[in-house]
Scaffold this motif. Structure first.
Motif, PDB file in Angstrom:
ATOM      1  N   UNK A 119       5.828   0.683  24.095  1.00 59.19           N
ATOM      2  CA  UNK A 119       4.703   0.694  22.783  1.00 59.19           C
ATOM      3  C   UNK A 119       4.905   1.497  22.163  1.00 59.19           C
ATOM      4  N   UNK A 120       4.776   1.383  20.649  1.00 60.28           N
ATOM      5  CA  UNK A 120       4.776   1.542  19.482  1.00 60.28           C
ATOM      6  C   UNK A 120       3.782   1.941  19.304  1.00 60.28           C
ATOM      7  N   UNK A 121       2.893   3.382  18.828  1.00 58.42           N
ATOM      8  CA  UNK A 121       1.649   3.821  18.201  1.00 58.42           C
ATOM      9  C   UNK A 121       1.307   3.744  16.982  1.00 58.42           C
ATOM     10  N   UNK A 122       1.542   3.404  15.787  1.00 60.47           N
ATOM     11  CA  UNK A 122       1.332   4.409  14.260  1.00 60.47           C
ATOM     12  C   UNK A 122      -0.025   3.968  13.896  1.00 60.47           C
ATOM     13  N   UNK A 123      -0.875   5.674  12.978  1.00 58.86           N
ATOM     14  CA  UNK A 123      -1.933   5.526  12.572  1.00 58.86           C
ATOM     15  C   UNK A 123      -1.651   5.081  11.433  1.00 58.86           C
ATOM     16  N   UNK A 124      -2.312   4.194  11.377  1.00 53.80           N
ATOM     17  CA  UNK A 124      -1.884   3.134   9.757  1.00 53.80           C
ATOM     18  C   UNK A 124      -3.918   3.775   9.208  1.00 53.80           C
ATOM     19  N   UNK A 125      -4.500   4.601   8.929  1.00 54.03           N
ATOM     20  CA  UNK A 125      -5.353   4.990   8.768  1.00 54.03           C
ATOM     21  C   UNK A 125      -5.517   4.838   7.056  1.00 54.03           C
ATOM     22  N   UNK A 126      -4.532   5.831   6.746  1.00 54.15           N
ATOM     23  CA  UNK A 126      -4.148   5.756   5.151  1.00 54.15           C
ATOM     24  C   UNK A 126      -4.136   4.258   4.654  1.00 54.15           C
ATOM     25  N   UNK A 127      -3.072   3.667   5.043  1.00 52.27           N
ATOM     26  CA  UNK A 127      -2.822   2.442   4.526  1.00 52.27           C
ATOM     27  C   UNK A 127      -4.834   1.894   4.595  1.00 52.27           C
ATOM     28  N   UNK A 128      -4.649   1.553   5.702  1.00 49.29           N
ATOM     29  CA  UNK A 128      -5.807   0.623   5.614  1.00 49.29           C
ATOM     30  C   UNK A 128      -7.680   1.087   5.276  1.00 49.29           C
ATOM     31  N   UNK A 129      -7.467   2.416   3.980  1.00 47.97           N
ATOM     32  CA  UNK A 129      -8.343   2.832   3.517  1.00 47.97           C
ATOM     33  C   UNK A 129      -7.650   2.095   2.620  1.00 47.97           C
ATOM     34  N   UNK A 130      -7.083   1.931   2.168  1.00 47.08           N
ATOM     35  CA  UNK A 130      -6.022   1.752   0.364  1.00 47.08           C
ATOM     36  C   UNK A 130      -5.870   0.456   0.170  1.00 47.08           C
ATOM     37  N   UNK A 131      -6.240  -0.505   1.285  1.00 43.47           N
ATOM     38  CA  UNK A 131      -5.878  -1.755   1.368  1.00 43.47           C
ATOM     39  C   UNK A 131      -8.148  -2.040   1.171  1.00 43.47           C
ATOM     40  N   UNK A 132      -8.921  -1.670   1.885  1.00 45.34           N
ATOM     41  CA  UNK A 132     -10.643  -1.491   1.777  1.00 45.34           C
ATOM     42  C   UNK A 132     -10.749  -1.825  -0.014  1.00 45.34           C
ATOM     43  N   UNK A 133     -10.119   0.267  -0.459  1.00 44.62           N
ATOM     44  CA  UNK A 133     -10.185   0.470  -1.801  1.00 44.62           C
ATOM     45  C   UNK A 133      -9.257  -0.497  -2.339  1.00 44.62           C
ATOM     46  N   UNK A 134      -8.711  -1.473  -2.124  1.00 46.83           N
ATOM     47  CA  UNK A 134      -7.910  -2.327  -3.641  1.00 46.83           C
ATOM     48  C   UNK A 134      -8.583  -3.672  -3.588  1.00 46.83           C
ATOM     49  N   UNK A 135      -9.373  -4.107  -2.171  1.00 44.19           N
ATOM     50  CA  UNK A 135     -10.139  -5.046  -1.760  1.00 44.19           C
ATOM     51  C   UNK A 135     -11.335  -5.671  -3.054  1.00 44.19           C
ATOM     52  N   UNK A 136     -12.038  -3.633  -2.690  1.00 47.02           N
ATOM     53  CA  UNK A 136     -13.619  -4.051  -3.643  1.00 47.02           C
ATOM     54  C   UNK A 136     -12.667  -3.792  -5.124  1.00 47.02           C
ATOM     55  N   UNK A 137     -11.550  -2.880  -5.379  1.00 44.80           N
ATOM     56  CA  UNK A 137     -11.621  -3.120  -7.551  1.00 44.80           C
ATOM     57  C   UNK A 137     -11.474  -4.962  -7.039  1.00 44.80           C
ATOM     58  N   UNK A 173     -12.815  -7.162  -6.068  1.00 43.83           N
ATOM     59  CA  UNK A 173     -14.072  -8.251  -6.035  1.00 43.83           C
ATOM     60  C   UNK A 173     -15.299  -7.633  -7.221  1.00 43.83           C
ATOM     61  N   UNK A 174     -14.702  -6.042  -7.618  1.00 42.76           N
ATOM     62  CA  UNK A 174     -15.531  -6.163  -9.108  1.00 42.76           C
ATOM     63  C   UNK A 174     -14.875  -6.733  -9.294  1.00 42.76           C
ATOM     64  N   UNK A 175     -13.589  -7.127  -9.987  1.00 41.68           N
ATOM     65  CA  UNK A 175     -12.483  -7.775 -10.946  1.00 41.68           C
ATOM     66  C   UNK A 175     -13.560  -9.681 -11.269  1.00 41.68           C
TER      67      UNK A 175
END
Length: 189
Positions: free
Chosen positions: A143-161, A163-165
């Motif tokens: 098993x290989x685990x990678x912390x992807x929190x930064x990527x997920x937060x960036x994806x959420x920010x892009x999705x937010x933008x 939606x605003x557009x």
């Protein structure tokens, strides 16, 4: 009496060479696993225990040795305390998948684990069969685990933008449909 000396000589240079190669390969693998930012572990599927891990996922998240000791005493109940409630079913399905995965396939899942400060961290977990028994049932998985929190937060920010557009575009369409822009233009010129 006569004394006889019987001796045997055996060339072990090939054996020594192989031992050195094995030791060098082991050292290389240890260096790779300890320097990678990923958490790599060998999981006994039947006993649901970790046989090897280059790092502890819990200590990586900030849990102390005392916290980890308490967690280990919780038995199987620990999972409900650390996995995000929205991810529990997905993780149960992943466990079933891992018992039935075919050799050479890599299973992947993304889920959240709670840090000691109650903040959620996103992880990508990839797993593959490491060993099967004589009945072709999975015994061990790598098993290989990678912390992807930064990527997920960036994806959420892009999705937010996005939606605003979309909202601004829809608002612009609504405003323009209620106004007769040609009539306004003709009056201005």
């Amino acid at each position: 009496g006569k004394y006889y000396l019987l001796s045997a000589v055996r060339d072990i240079s090939e054996h020594v060479k192989i031992e050195n190669e094995v030791r060098e390969t082991k050292q290389l693998l240890e260096k790779i696993t300890y320097t990678t930012p990923s958490i790599i572990c060998l999981h006994d599927v039947k006993k649901d225990t970790i046989l090897y891990s280059n790092k502890s996922i819990l200590s990586t998240l900030g849990y102390s040795d005392e916290d980890i000791e308490i967690i280990q005493k919780m038995g199987n109940n620990w999972k409900d305390s650390f996995y995000h409630p929205d991810d529990i079913k997905k993780l149960e399905d992943f466990d079933i998948l891992m018992k039935n995965i075919k050799e050479g396939e890599i299973a992947s899942i993304e889920y959240r684990i709670k840090k000691p400060q109650s903040k959620w961290e996103w992880f990508q977990h990839r797993a593959e069969i490491f060993q099967k028994d004589d009945n072709d049932e999975t015994i061990l998985t790598i098993n290989v685990f990678d912390n992807i929190t930064d990527r997920k937060e960036a994806e959420e920010e892009i999705e937010k933008h996005h939606n605003e557009i979309r909202l601004l575009y829809q608002a612009g369409k609504e405003v323009s449909s209620t106004l007769n822009l040609y009539e306004i233009y003709d009056k201005m010129y």
